[in-house]
Every structure is written in C-alpha cells, then in structure tokens.
Write a protein that holds these residues in place. Structure first.
Motif, mmCIF file in Angstrom:
data_model
loop_
_atom_site.group_PDB
_atom_site.id
_atom_site.type_symbol
_atom_site.label_atom_id
_atom_site.label_comp_id
_atom_site.label_asym_id
_atom_site.label_seq_id
_atom_site.Cartn_x
_atom_site.Cartn_y
_atom_site.Cartn_z
ATOM 1 N N MET A 30 0.771 -1.332 -0.072
ATOM 2 C CA MET A 30 -0.004 -0.015 -0.028
ATOM 3 C C MET A 30 0.703 1.294 -0.059
ATOM 4 S SD MET A 30 -3.042 -0.731 2.709
ATOM 5 C CE MET A 30 -4.669 -1.859 2.168
ATOM 6 N N HIS A 31 2.031 1.244 0.828
ATOM 7 C CA HIS A 31 2.987 2.306 0.695
ATOM 8 C C HIS A 31 3.647 2.501 -0.495
ATOM 9 C CE1 HIS A 31 2.851 3.260 5.178
ATOM 10 N NE2 HIS A 31 2.326 1.750 5.103
ATOM 11 N N HIS A 32 4.358 1.719 -1.352
ATOM 12 C CA HIS A 32 5.282 1.797 -2.242
ATOM 13 C C HIS A 32 4.289 1.635 -3.590
ATOM 14 C CE1 HIS A 32 5.826 -2.327 -3.641
ATOM 15 N NE2 HIS A 32 5.849 -2.756 -2.320
ATOM 16 N N GLN A 33 3.164 1.451 -3.682
ATOM 17 C CA GLN A 33 2.514 1.288 -4.740
ATOM 18 C C GLN A 33 0.941 2.166 -4.595
ATOM 19 O OE1 GLN A 33 1.451 -2.689 -5.877
ATOM 20 N NE2 GLN A 33 3.504 -3.444 -6.515
ATOM 21 N N LEU A 34 0.014 1.890 -3.771
ATOM 22 C CA LEU A 34 -1.241 2.820 -3.663
ATOM 23 C C LEU A 34 -0.852 4.219 -3.341
ATOM 24 C CD1 LEU A 34 -3.919 0.324 -2.290
ATOM 25 C CD2 LEU A 34 -3.752 1.078 -4.593
ATOM 26 N N ASN A 35 0.114 4.380 -2.274
ATOM 27 C CA ASN A 35 0.169 5.803 -1.927
ATOM 28 C C ASN A 35 1.189 6.396 -2.890
ATOM 29 O OD1 ASN A 35 0.305 7.708 -0.052
ATOM 30 N ND2 ASN A 35 2.335 7.258 0.913
ATOM 31 N N PHE A 36 1.962 5.489 -3.635
ATOM 32 C CA PHE A 36 2.894 6.321 -4.801
ATOM 33 C C PHE A 36 1.768 6.741 -5.849
ATOM 34 C CE2 PHE A 36 5.149 5.756 -8.656
ATOM 35 C CZ PHE A 36 6.292 6.549 -8.356
ATOM 36 N N LEU A 37 0.841 6.136 -6.236
ATOM 37 C CA LEU A 37 -0.018 6.212 -7.237
ATOM 38 C C LEU A 37 -0.863 7.458 -6.738
ATOM 39 C CD1 LEU A 37 -1.611 5.470 -9.967
ATOM 40 C CD2 LEU A 37 -2.952 4.029 -8.668
ATOM 41 N N VAL A 38 -1.397 7.654 -5.600
ATOM 42 C CA VAL A 38 -2.314 8.659 -5.079
ATOM 43 C C VAL A 38 -1.190 10.018 -5.271
ATOM 44 C CG1 VAL A 38 -3.173 9.680 -3.227
ATOM 45 C CG2 VAL A 38 -3.565 7.384 -3.669
ATOM 46 N N ILE A 39 -0.083 10.002 -4.763
ATOM 47 C CA ILE A 39 0.893 11.009 -4.984
ATOM 48 C C ILE A 39 1.229 11.336 -6.329
ATOM 49 C CG2 ILE A 39 3.055 11.887 -4.080
ATOM 50 C CD1 ILE A 39 2.855 9.968 -1.727
ATOM 51 N N ILE A 40 1.351 10.599 -7.286
ATOM 52 C CA ILE A 40 1.867 10.919 -8.487
ATOM 53 C C ILE A 40 0.829 11.587 -9.344
ATOM 54 C CG2 ILE A 40 1.432 8.728 -9.900
ATOM 55 C CD1 ILE A 40 4.090 9.134 -11.025
ATOM 56 N N LEU A 41 -0.322 11.020 -9.186
ATOM 57 C CA LEU A 41 -1.683 11.796 -9.843
ATOM 58 C C LEU A 41 -1.791 13.072 -9.318
ATOM 59 C CD1 LEU A 41 -4.220 8.722 -9.627
ATOM 60 C CD2 LEU A 41 -3.033 9.627 -11.556
ATOM 61 N N GLY A 42 -1.451 13.452 -7.909
ATOM 62 C CA GLY A 42 -1.541 14.802 -7.367
ATOM 63 C C GLY A 42 -0.699 15.859 -8.204
ATOM 64 N N ILE A 43 0.794 15.002 -8.054
ATOM 65 C CA ILE A 43 1.493 15.753 -8.954
ATOM 66 C C ILE A 43 1.244 16.071 -10.173
ATOM 67 C CG2 ILE A 43 3.933 15.700 -9.748
ATOM 68 C CD1 ILE A 43 4.554 14.093 -7.284
ATOM 69 N N LEU A 44 0.921 15.194 -11.079
ATOM 70 C CA LEU A 44 0.354 15.497 -12.392
ATOM 71 C C LEU A 44 -0.515 16.458 -12.530
ATOM 72 C CD1 LEU A 44 0.622 11.719 -13.707
ATOM 73 C CD2 LEU A 44 2.233 13.747 -14.072
ATOM 74 N N PHE A 45 -1.595 16.479 -11.709
ATOM 75 C CA PHE A 45 -2.775 17.268 -12.014
ATOM 76 C C PHE A 45 -2.359 18.772 -11.320
ATOM 77 C CE2 PHE A 45 -5.627 13.641 -12.345
ATOM 78 C CZ PHE A 45 -6.464 13.939 -13.334
ATOM 79 N N ILE A 46 -1.762 18.955 -10.227
ATOM 80 C CA ILE A 46 -1.245 20.003 -9.632
ATOM 81 C C ILE A 46 -0.532 20.981 -10.274
ATOM 82 C CG2 ILE A 46 -0.433 21.347 -7.544
ATOM 83 C CD1 ILE A 46 -1.897 19.202 -5.857
#
Length: 353
Positions: A30-46
């Motif tokens: 959950m940390h290195h895959q799901l959490n990573f995905l949540v954060i990278i989506l935020g980076i792209l949109f913001i």
C-alpha cells in the motif's frame, strides 16, 4: 544519430509490476504502490494546473505584472473593507474565502503562496513513499528468498528448497525478520513525515482538515467550509509599486485561484487516505512485534515442531510465492528434518564417553 525520447522508457506497468518473488505483504505494498499512485496523480494534476494553465490566477483590474506578482508571492485574507468590492457582497459568506486568521497571521499577509510549491512537496512525499521499499528490497533483503526459491529452476522440489533453507543460519533468519519490521516502521515514519510536512505548510490547519470537514457536513448551522480556510478560491493581494513621489503606491486586488478547487478535494482525500494508512500500519507494526514473542500467530496450527521466530517469518514470506500444496510439502520436509535431528541428538547423548 537520432534523438530518443527519454519518457518512452517510463511505464506505469513497470512501476506497478508484480515482483517475480514477493518479499512483502499487502500493507507494505500500500505504501510503495497505492500511496505512490495517489501522490503521483496529485503531482500531475497540480503541476498541470499551476504551470500549464494560463488562468491559474485571475486578478480583477490588475495588469500582467500585478497578476504574476500575486501568483509568485502569494495572497491572503480578504478584510472587511474589501468585501463591498466583491460581486454579490451581500452573500459573500457563501464564497470560498478565508474568514478568520490565526494568531501568527495578519491581514493581507501572503500566506497562500504554498500552492506554488505543492508539486515539489508532493515529489518529496513520493520519495518517502518508496523509502521503506527501497531499503528492504535493494539493501536489507539481499535476494535471500529468491535464492532459496530459485524460480529459474522450474523442477526445484520441496526437498531442494528445504536444503537451501538449512544452509541459512538462525542468525540470518532473525536479521531477516527484524529488518522487515524495521522497514515497516520506516513506512509508518514516512507517512507521518508526509502528513506533518503538509500540516506545517498549511499553517497547522491540515491536522484536523478532514474531521473539520465532517463536522461541517453534519452540522445544522451554516458554518464556513473549513476547506476554504486552507484553499480559498477568492483572495486578496496587495501590490506595491514605486510612486512618483518616492513613496510606494499600494494597490489591493481581488483574485480568483481556480486551482484550489482541485487542491481542496485532493488533499481532503489524502487526509483520509493517510490517516487510514497510519492507523493500519500502526496495527501491522504492533502485530509484527507481537509475533516475535508469540510465534504461533504465524501458523496457529503448526505446533508439532520447535521452530524459531526468524524461520517462521521466512516461511511466512515463502508461502506467498508457492502453491498451497508445495508449502505443505515444504512444511512436511522441515518437520521430518527436525525429527531426524532430534533423534540424532538423542542417540548422541546415549553414547557413553
């Protein structure tokens, strides 16, 4: 010689590809895959909103200089004196603006400039999400499980696997298990660091961001949306320029921050996600430490032979990579090996000196 596009080598399939040999559990992933995905989506949109959208900030009656100044240096609280300048000022309470100041702030202070830095802060959070995985996979695990399984050897039997396990010392097994628990702790620390980093950036208003929103939803009173206190869409910006008399000319502008519509809901989601991740990781770390003292928690039915905690933990990881039938065979081989060793020890003790 033609130029190659470096981005073509990047692929989400590579980032989220399942390991040939699984060396962690679902919560760890959950940390290195799901959490990573949540954060990278935020980076792209913001990042796209901040730097690709030309209308990320719009200031009324402001030239290009004033608009860019307010974008780079931030904006702040709309004082009561500016409210009459708002459209529909009679219902200004329904507009998404800051309605209060903390003790460290002053009116029109530029304390909303953090939105410029959000993509870069999320990059730090993304690195933290991979920290535990990187330490465990590349430094501490050292491919031990892969060596035992040797998946390149398709015909490797349970006997061969147990023979490979017997070559590993008890100390190695203990270090293997303790290093994994240590990396679980790193995962927990990484989420906590991420959470409190944003709480600091958002002027200590992120700690209860989600709970305040829940109270706002269930409250019968018409309170101010707490998300607008952190991510206002309408702000005030003071611009000072040199005047003809030598004294600075001060202009107050009302600006719209459309980016904050996404920011407020994205960070509301991350608040709940990170709180969930913190709670479930705390429980997992507690459970892992408890298993050190109560090894039967690994396999509650496996009480017929004496086996160390470190080896039980290794078997717990090994079970994730073999079929149930194969694992039963491996367990039977370990049981037979232990019994044979006990018989040899008993026979050795009976031999007179």
């Amino acid at each position: 010689m033609g130029l190659t596009n470096p981005w073509t080598s990047l692929s989400l399939k590579k980032v989220f590809k399942k390991d040939d040999v699984v060396v962690d559990d679902y919560i760890f992933r959950m940390h290195h895959q799901l959490n990573f995905l949540v954060i990278i989506l935020g980076i792209l949109f913001i990042f796209a909103e901040n730097y690709l959208d030309g209308n990320s900030i719009v200031c009324r009656n402001a030239d290009n200089f004033a608009t860019k100044f307010c974008w780079l240096h931030g904006s702040g609280y709309i004082g009561e004196t500016l409210l009459p300048n708002l459209d529909l000022s009679s219902v200004a309470g329904n507009q998404c603006r800051m309605t209060s100041l903390d003790s460290k702030s002053k009116k029109n202070d530029r304390f909303t400039a953090y939105y410029v830095w959000l993509p870069f802060l999320l990059l730090i959070a993304m690195g933290l999400s991979k920290l535990g995985r990187t330490l465990w996979k590349n430094l501490l695990e050292q491919g031990l499980l892969e060596k035992v399984l040797d998946k390149n050897n398709i015909e490797k039997s349970s006997i061969k696997i147990v023979e490979s396990m017997n070559k590993i010392s008890a100390r190695q097994y203990i270090k293997y298990s303790l290093f994994y628990i240590f990396c679980e702790g790193i995962n927990l620390l990484s989420v906590l660091m991420t959470f409190f980093m944003f709480n600091f950036v958002f002027r200590s208003k992120y700690l209860n961001y989600g709970s305040a929103f829940i109270n706002y939803i269930v409250s019968q009173e018409h309170e101010t949306n707490p998300m607008c206190e952190v991510f206002p869409t309408i702000v005030s910006c003071n611009v000072q320029t040199g005047g003809a008399s030598g004294n600075p000319d001060k202009e107050a502008h009302i600006c719209l921050l459309s980016n904050n519509l996404f920011n407020m809901y994205y960070f509301l989601f991350t608040w709940f996600w990170w709180i969930f991740l913190i709670v479930i990781t705390c429980l997992q770390v507690f459970y892992s430490i408890t298993r050190c003292f109560v090894p039967s928690l690994f396999f509650s039915t496996r009480k017929t032979i004496k086996i160390s905690f470190g080896q039980l933990f290794f078997l717990y990881m090994l079970k994730k990579n073999v079929s149930l039938e194969m694992f039963e065979e491996i367990w039977l081989e370990i049981k037979n090996f232990k019994r044979n060793m006990m018989q040899i020890e008993e026979e050795t003790e009976m031999i007179p000196i």
